[in-house]
Design a protein around this motif. Structure first.
Motif, short mmCIF file in Angstrom:
data_model
loop_
_atom_site.label_atom_id
_atom_site.label_comp_id
_atom_site.label_asym_id
_atom_site.label_seq_id
_atom_site.Cartn_x
_atom_site.Cartn_y
_atom_site.Cartn_z
N LYS A 174 0.83 -1.19 0.00
CA LYS A 174 0.00 0.00 0.00
C LYS A 174 0.88 1.25 0.00
CE LYS A 174 -3.59 2.40 2.64
NZ LYS A 174 -4.43 2.37 3.86
N THR A 175 0.55 2.18 -0.91
CA THR A 175 1.27 3.44 -0.96
C THR A 175 0.42 4.56 -0.35
OG1 THR A 175 0.45 3.92 -3.17
CG2 THR A 175 2.56 2.78 -3.00
N VAL A 176 1.09 5.60 0.08
CA VAL A 176 0.43 6.75 0.69
C VAL A 176 0.83 7.99 -0.12
CG1 VAL A 176 0.13 8.10 2.78
CG2 VAL A 176 0.54 5.65 2.93
N LEU A 177 -0.14 8.84 -0.43
CA LEU A 177 0.13 10.09 -1.14
C LEU A 177 0.16 11.24 -0.12
CD1 LEU A 177 -2.12 9.69 -4.30
CD2 LEU A 177 0.30 9.15 -4.03
N LEU A 178 1.28 11.97 -0.11
CA LEU A 178 1.47 13.06 0.85
C LEU A 178 1.59 14.39 0.09
CD1 LEU A 178 4.16 11.37 3.15
CD2 LEU A 178 1.67 11.35 3.43
N ARG A 179 1.05 15.44 0.67
CA ARG A 179 1.16 16.77 0.07
C ARG A 179 2.34 17.52 0.70
NH1 ARG A 179 -1.11 17.20 -4.54
NH2 ARG A 179 -1.22 19.48 -4.26
N THR A 180 3.18 18.08 -0.15
CA THR A 180 4.36 18.80 0.34
C THR A 180 4.00 20.25 0.62
OG1 THR A 180 5.09 19.45 -1.85
CG2 THR A 180 5.77 17.29 -1.08
N GLN A 181 4.99 20.98 1.16
CA GLN A 181 4.76 22.38 1.50
C GLN A 181 4.52 23.25 0.26
OE1 GLN A 181 8.16 24.21 3.20
NE2 GLN A 181 9.63 23.30 1.78
#
Length: 926
Positions: free
Chosen positions: A263-270
Motif C-alpha cells: 500500500k502506498t500513501v500520497l502526501l502533500r508537500t509544502q
C-alpha cells in the motif's frame, strides 16, 4: 452532373474532412487510453521500486539494530562486568581500583564500538559508574529505559530523542541491558548497562537518497507520538514538509501502511506537490522507515514521451492531410486538363508523396535518436533488424551500422548467463502474452558489463503483414550498483568481503534444514588465528586487515562453492560445510585449512607466519539447534587452543562434561577465594647427607563443597584460563611470607619457603614490585623466599624471564626451575638466567631404578647442574632405594612421600619445634 463541375468537387471534400475528423477523434481517444495505460504501468513500476528500496533500507536498519542489541546482550552477559559490579556494590561502591577497572572496560566498549557514551546505572536510572564522558544525571527517557530493562530483565531500546546535555539538533538512542549476576544470593538485577548511540551519525547511512528512474528516492525515520507521525531522522522532512517534524499523515494511517507493504500513501508537500510514499515497520523498535518519491518525477518520462509521440503523430496526420489534399488537387487538375496531363500529374503526386514521407521519416528518426534508451524493432523471427536508434552505440559500444548488418550481434552482446533466458522470453511472445519485462546484462565492445531493463511487445500489422517485436532497453547499471552496495553493507564484512554474522546464521539455518530433510550432516568450523593480537600490535591495524583478507582468501580456496566462509568479528572465522554424508568428511577440509594457512604471508615487505586453531561441531550429532551448534564448535576451539594451537578438535560429550566441570570449578573457586577457603600446605625438603630439613615447598590446597581436597592439577588450569591465577598467586605469596615470618617471631628455626608461580603471573607487569611489596609488608627477609618457575615458561619467553629473574635476584629472592627435563628445548638459558636450584621432575625419579634412560637423565641433570654451580633437588622420592641412588649421584636435596607428604601449617610447625631429623619414614628429633 458532368465531371469537373462544382458539385462533383464538393462532396469528396466533405468526405475527406469527415474522415480526417473521425481519424483525429479516434487518434485522440486511443492516445489518451494508451497514455493512461503507460502512466499506470510506470506508477506501478515506481511503486514496486520504491517498495524495494524501502525493504533494502529497512533491512539494513533492522540488521544494524539487531547488531546493537546483540552487542548489548554480549556486553551485559559477560562475567566480568556482572560479577565485578556485584562484588563492588557489595563492598559499598567505593572509589577503588575495581571502579577504575570497570570504568576502563566501559571506555574500551565505547571506543571500540563507536558509542556516544557507556555507563552502568542502578534500577532507578541513576548513574553508578560512567565512562568518564557521561553526565552524572541522565534524561528521563534513558532512566525510563533502564527501569524497563530492570523490570523486564531483558535488553530494552529507547525511542529516538534529544537530551538536555546535548545540542538541540542532536538525536540519540539508548539501549539498556541488565548485567549478568550469577551470585546465588542475588534476588534481582542490581545494575543496568546503558549504551548511548549517536542516531544522527548512524542513521544517516540508512536514510540516504537511493537512485530511482532519473531522480532519487528520499527516506526518513518516523515514530508515533499520540495521533501524530513525528520525523526523528533524515533531512528529507525539511525539504518536503518545511521545518516542522510532523508528517501530513495520521499515526493510524502510518501504522496501517506498514502492515500492508504494497500500500502506498500520497502526501502533500509544502509547495503543494504530491509525493508517493511507502512505509516499513522496523522490527523490534517503535520506528517506521518512510521512502518517498515525487509523483511528478515518476510521470516526467511518460509525459515527455507522450508529448514526443503526440507531436510525431500530429505531424503524420498533418502530412496525411496534406497528401490527401494534394491528391485531391491532382484530381481537380486532371479534370481541368482533360486527361491530357494525367501521366504528368501522377508522377508529380508520387514525387510529392515520397518527399513528404522522407521528411516525416527523418523527423521521426530525429525524435527516436534523442531518446536515451535503446529503441529497436525486430521481425518476429529475429532474423531481420528493422530499426535501432543511436543510443545503442553509446550503451553497447558498437556502431548502429554493425547491428543493421549483423542482427545477431544484438543477441551476441547479451551476457552468456542471460542470453538464453532473454531469447526465450522474446520468442515466447504471443497474442495471449504480448509483453515481456526483464533485466539482464550485456558485454560492451570494451569488455565492460552493464545492466539493462528490457520492455518488449509483439506487434501485428493491421494489413495482415508479418508481425514484429518492438522494444525499449534502459541502462540501470547505477541502480544495480547501489542495490549491491546496500546488500554488501547489510550482509558482508567490510574488510574481507566475506559473509558476516547475520548472513552466516541464515545460511547455517538453511544448511541445517536441508540436512534434516535429506538425512545429511552439516559441519561447523569455528576458527581463531593464533597470536593475531601480537601481529596487530607490532605491525599495525592496516597489516592486520590485510592478513585477515588473505586468510579469508585461503579459507575460501579450501571449500566448495556451495559452502560458506564467514568472518564474524576480530580474528574469528566460521565455515559451514553442508550436505555431508558423515561428519568424518570434515577432517580432510580441516587438514587442508591447516596446510593452507601454514605458509607465510607477504604483506608490505613483511613475511608473516601465523597458524589457526579449529573447533568443529557436527549437526545433528552434537546439537539440534543453531545456537547450540555454534556454542559447541566454540568449545571445541578452546580445546584446540588448550592442546597447543595449530590443530583441530571435534566437540565430544567428554568435552562438554569437561566444560561444565570447569565452569563449576570456576564458580566455586571464586567463592573460595572470596571466603578465604584456600590453604597452603608445606612439604619438607631434606638434605641427602645430614637428613635435616633445609627448606619446604608451599603447596596450594582447596577443599571443595563435598569436603574433599581438589587436586591443583584440576583447578589450576581453570584458574589460569579464567583469569583467577593472579589473585590466587598473590594470595599464596602473601600467605607463605606471613607464615614464615610468624614462625620466626615464635623463635622457631627458619627455613626458606619455595612458592610455585604461574607463568602467566610471573610475566605480568609489576610482578617484581608485587614481591617486593609483600616482603616489605610481612617483614620477611628476601633470602627466605624462593620462587619456582617451570621450564616450559622459560622456553616461551626466555629474554623476559631472564630480566625478571635478575631483578628478583637483586633484592635477594632465590630462583629455582621446576619440572626440569620436560621442556626438550635449548639449555642455553641456564647461563643467562640467574638460577639457584634445579628440581628434577618426578617423572624421571619414578622409574629410575627400572629404566636405564631415566637413570641416565637424572645422573646427567645432576652433573650438569653441579658443573654450573647449581644445587639439585629431586621431587617425588618414595623409596629408600631411590634416596640411596640419588645420594650416590651427588643429588643435594630430595622431597617426597618417603620423608613426608605435604602437611598443614600446624603440623609443619611441630617439625620446626622439634628440629626434626629425617632418617627414613620416621622423623627423629635432634
Amino acid at each position: 452532373m458532368p465531371a469537373g463541375t462544382p458539385g462533383t468537387q464538393r462532396w469528396p471534400s466533405r468526405l475527406t474532412i469527415g474522415i480526417l475528423t473521425a481519424l483525429l477523434a479516434l487518434f485522440l481517444i486511443s492516445a489518451y487510453q494508451v497514455y493512461r495505460h503507460i502512466v499506470d504501468r510506470e506508477e506501478d513500476r515506481v511503486e514496486k521500486s520504491l517498495g524495494h528500496n524501502a525493504d533494502i533500507q529497512a533491512a539494513a536498519l533492522s540488521a544494524w539494530i539487531l547488531e546493537r542489541l546483540g552487542d548489548a546482550h554480549v556486553f551485559s552477559s559477560g562475567r566480568f562486568l556482572g560479577e565485578t559490579m556485584h562484588a563492588w556494590l557489595e563492598r559499598g561502591a567505593p572509589r577503588d581500583a575495581t571502579r577504575f577497572q570497570v570504568q576502563e572496560q566501559l571506555r574500551a566498549i565505547k571506543t571500540t564500538y563507536g558509542y556516544l557514551s557507556v555507563a552502568v546505572l542502578d534500577t532507578t536510572g541513576a548513574v553508578q559508574i560512567e565512562d568518564g564522558d557521561t553526565s552524572a544525571s541522565l534524561d528521563s527517557i534513558a532512566a525510563g529505559t533502564a527501569k524497563d530493562a530492570a523490570r523486564l530483565n531483558s535488553v530494552q531500546i529507547s525511542s529516538i530523542h534529544s537530551s538536555p546535555d546535548l545540542p538541540e539538533s542532536r538525536h540519540i538512542v539508548d539501549i539498556a541491558a541488565p548485567l549478568l549476576d550469577v551470585h546465588p544470593t542475588s534476588e534481582k538485577t542490581q545494575s543496568i548497562l546503558l549504551l548511548r548511540i549517536n542516531a544522527d551519525m548512524h542513521f544517516d547511512a540508512f536514510v540516504q537518497p537511493m537512485p530511482l528512474l532519473n531522480a532519487a528516492a528520499d527516506a526518513l525515520v518516523a515514530e508515533r507520538q499520540g495521533d501524530r507521525a513525528v520525523v526523528t531522522a533524515s533531512g528529507a522532512a525539511s525539504v518536503y514538509f518545511g521545518d516542522g517534524d510532523v508528517l501530513p499523515i495520521a499515526a493510524d494511517e502510518l501504522t496501517a501502511s506498514a502492515i500492508a507493504p504494497m500500500k502506498t500513501v500520497l502526501l502533500r508537500t509544502q509547495d503543494d506537490r504530491t509525493v508517493m510514499a511507502v512505509v516499513r515497520r522496523i522490527p523490534g523498535v517503535p520506528w517506521y522507515l518512510v521512502s518517498m518519491f515525487d509523483l511528478a518525477a515518476a510521470r516526467a518520462n511518460v509525459n515527455r514521451l507522450a508529448w514526443i509521440v503526440a507531436g510525431a503523430s500530429m505531424a503524420l496526420l498533418l502530412v496525411f492531410a496534406i497528401l490527401v489534399r494534394l491528391w485531391w488537387k491532382g484530381r481537380e487538375s486532371r479534370y481541368r486538363l482533360q486527361m491530357l496531363q494525367a501521366t504528368t500529374e501522377k508522377e508529380q503526386l508520387r514525387l510529392h508523396s515520397q518527399a513528404a514521407l522522407r521528411e516525416s521519416q527523418e523527423r521521426l528518426n530525429g525524435i527516436l535518436a534523442s531518446i536515451l534508451d535503446v529503441v529497436w524493432s525486430f521481425s518476429a523471427c529475429f532474423k531481420r533488424l528493422n530499426y535501432i536508434n543511436q543510443s545503442a552505440e553509446r550503451i553497447y559500444g558498437y556502431p548502429v551500422a554493425a547491428f543493421l548488418e549483423r542482427p545477431q550481434l544484438w543477441f551476441d552482446a547479451i551476457h552468456a548467463d542471460d542470453r538464453e533466458r532473454v531469447r526465450g522470453l522474446l520468442a515466447g511472445l504471443s497474442d495471449e502474452q504480448p509483453l515481456c519485462d526483464t533485466e539482464y546484462r550485456i558485454v560492451r565492445s570494451d569488455g565492460t558489463v552493464r545492466w539493462l531493463h528490457l520492455r518488449g511487445r509483439l506487434v501485428r500489422e493491421a494489413d495482415g503483414g508479418a508481425p514484429r517485436v518492438d522494444g525499449v532497453a534502459s541502462d540501470i547499471t547505477e541502480r544495480k550498483a547501489a542495490e549491491q552496495q546496500v546488500q554488501m553493507l547489510a550482509y558482508y564484512d567490510n574488510v574481507t568481503k566475506l559473509p558476516n554474522r547475520a548472513l552466516l546464521q541464515d545460511r547455517l539455518a538453511q544448511a541445517m534444514h536441508m540436512a534434516q530433510r535429506n538425512g545429511k550432516k552439516v559441519a561447523l568450523f569455528f576458527m581463531d588465528l593464533d597470536n593475531f593480537k601480537n601481529i596487530n600490535d607490532s605491525l599495525g591495524h592496516q597489516v592486520g586487515d590485510m592478513l585477515l583478507k588473505a586468510i579469508g582468501e585461503r579459507l575460501s580456496q579450501c571449500v566448495r562453492s556451495e559452502d560458506t566462509v564467514a568472518r564474524i568479528g576480530g580474528d574469528e572465522f566460521l565455515i559451514v560445510l553442508s550436505e555431508l554424508d558423515k561428519g568424518a568428511q570434515a577432517v580432510s577440509v580441516a587438514e587442508k585449512i591447516l596446510t593452507a594457512t601454514a605458509g607465510p604471508f607477504s604483506l608490505q615487505n613483511h613475511q608473516i607466519h601465523t597458524t589457526i586453531s579449529i573447533g568443529i561441531g557436527i549437526y545433528p550429532d552434537d546439537a539440534q539447534e543453531l545456537h547450540e551448534l555454534v556454542r559447541h564448535a566454540d568449545s571445541a576451539l578452546y580445546q584446540a587452543k588448550a592442546r597447543g594451537r595449530n590443530n583441530y578438535q571435534f566437540f565430544t560429550q567428554e568435552l562438554n562434561y569437561q566444560i561444565t566441570r570447569n565452569a563449576t570449578i570456576e564458580r566455586e573457586l571464586r567463592w573460595a577465594i572470596d571466603a578465604g577457603n584456600l590453604q597452603l600446605w608445606y612439604q619438607p625438603q631434606i638434605d641427602t647427607r645430614s637428613g635435616r630439613m633445609i627448606g619446604a615447598e608451599a603447596l596450594l590446597r582447596w577443599r571443595g563443597h563435598e569436603r574433599q581436597f581438589l587436586s591443583p592439577v584440576e583447578f589450576i588450569p581453570v584458574a589460569e584460563e579464567r583469569g583467577l591465577i593472579s589473585r590466587i598467586g598473590e594470595w599464596a605469596l602473601r600467605e607463605a611470607c606471613n607464615q614464615c615470618r610468624q614462625w620466626q617471631e615464635q623463635g622457631l628455626r627458619t627455613v626458606p619457603l619455595a612458592v610455585n608461580v604461574s607463568p602467566i603471573q610471573f610475566q605480568q607487569k609489576g610482578f617484581v614490585e608485587l614481591v617486593t611489596g609483600i616482603l616489605h609488608e610481612s617483614g620477611l627477609d628476601a633470602a627466605n623466599l624462593e620462587i619456582e618457575i617451570t621450564e616450559s615458561a622459560i622456553m616461551r619467553r626466555a629474554p623476559q624471564v631472564a630480566e625478571l629473574a635478575n631483578r628478583l635476584r637483586e633484592i635477594g629472592v632465590g630462583i629455582s626451575i621446576d619440572d626440569f627435563g620436560t621442556g626438550y628445548s635449548s639449555l642455553s638459558y641456564l647461563k643467562h638466567i640467574p638460577i639457584d636450584k634445579i628440581k628434577i621432575d618426578r617423572s624421571f625419579i619414578k622409574d629410575m631404578l627400572h629404566d636405564d634412560d631415566d637413570e641416565a637423565i637424572a645422573y646427567a641433570i645432576i652433573n650438569l647442574a653441579h658443573s654450573l654451580k647449581l644445587r639439585v633437588i629431586a621431587e617425588g622420592v618414595e623409596t629408600r632405594e631411590q634416596v640411596d641412588r640419588l645420594r650416590t649421584f651427588g643429588c643435594d636435596e630430595v622431597q617426597g612421600y618417603f620423608y613426608s607428604s605435604a602437611v598443614s601449617a600446624p603440623d609443619f610447625e611441630r617439625f620446626l619445634q622439634a628440629d626434626t631429623v629425617f632418617s627414613g619414614m620416621a622423623a627423629v628429633r635432634h
